[in-house]
Design an enzyme around this catalytic site. Sequence first.
Site, PDB file in Angstrom:
ATOM      1  CE1 TYR A 241       1.101   0.549   4.407  1.00  0.00           C
ATOM      2  CE2 TYR A 241       0.507  -1.777   4.273  1.00  0.00           C
ATOM      3  CZ  TYR A 241       1.132  -0.725   4.935  1.00  0.00           C
ATOM      4  OH  TYR A 241       1.795  -0.966   6.111  1.00  0.00           O
TER       5      TYR A 241
ATOM      6  CB  THR B 281       7.753   2.887  -0.597  1.00  0.00           C
ATOM      7  OG1 THR B 281       8.104   1.791   0.266  1.00  0.00           O
ATOM      8  CG2 THR B 281       7.546   4.145   0.241  1.00  0.00           C
TER       9      THR B 281
ATOM     10  CD  GLU C 198     -16.724  11.607 -11.386  1.00  0.00           C
ATOM     11  OE1 GLU C 198     -17.507  10.668 -11.168  1.00  0.00           O
ATOM     12  OE2 GLU C 198     -16.430  11.974 -12.545  1.00  0.00           O
TER      13      GLU C 198
END
Length: 296
Positions: A20, A22, A222
């Site tokens: 999630y 690097t 959105e």
Amino acid sequence: MLKRKESSLKMKNGYEVFVYGTLRQHENNHYLLKDARCVSRQCWTYGSLYDTGCGYPAMVAGTSERVYGEVYEVTPEQLKRLDVLEGYEGQGKNNLYDRITQEVHTDFGTIEALVYVFHDENVSEFDTIKFGDWKCYRYLQQDELLYFAYGSCLDDERFQLAGVKNQFERVLGCGVANGYSLAYTRKAHDGGRADIIESDEYAEGKVYHISRDTLPYLFRREGVTAAIYRPAFIDVTFGGNTYKNVLTFLVVDKTEEVAPPDHYAEEILRGAEGFISDSYYQKLVTDLQTKFKMKQ
């Protein structure tokens, strides 16, 4: 449901690991996964995400909020390298990150994967990462972004009505999102709304060059605050080049496909006609006719 059980989840050809931070595509430690098979690029698991202030995030296991990331199938040797990066020495050790097994939700279904999690008592002074997405945290801060529109934002009629047409005048071309396909997975009161889901196909759309000042309009349109769509970053090819980390919006809670209302389908086709490829335009029309028996 959170599963805090033995973390040595072994698959037939390796281990499936949810990443999630690097380790994600194009991030600085992704080289550790360069030979690993990507299982899913748009998936999530329950937890909370924090900024350590050291250039990498920390996930704390939970049961309500979501953390977005990617899943890879890794070999035992690759897993050892990930353990070193994450400061994991084994169960019961004084680890920087613990390694647990947790359910991960993908566009293909729910799987179990290994996840590196931080101790929650150590995050009290860390900033929470909005949207539970490290890429959003990093790239939404840019002054200029590329934006991939594949649904109603192909058309400019609502831009004109909202008085923001000038913010969408820099159209760079027709983009292709490989590994995705268009689907109507958002169920609104009058029918379906467009989404792109992971697949072995592709989706075409319009690539805009926008400024960060345009984001409030897109977020309102959105329904980002209401968790209807979420911002996400994908690779898009156009003009013979592949552009990394292009902004788009994906449905948060996907349903089985629902027929879009006529006015919405017409909006997509009006914006797409003459801009996307003829073959993809015909596919849009054919899908509406065959999936939903609509007359286009």
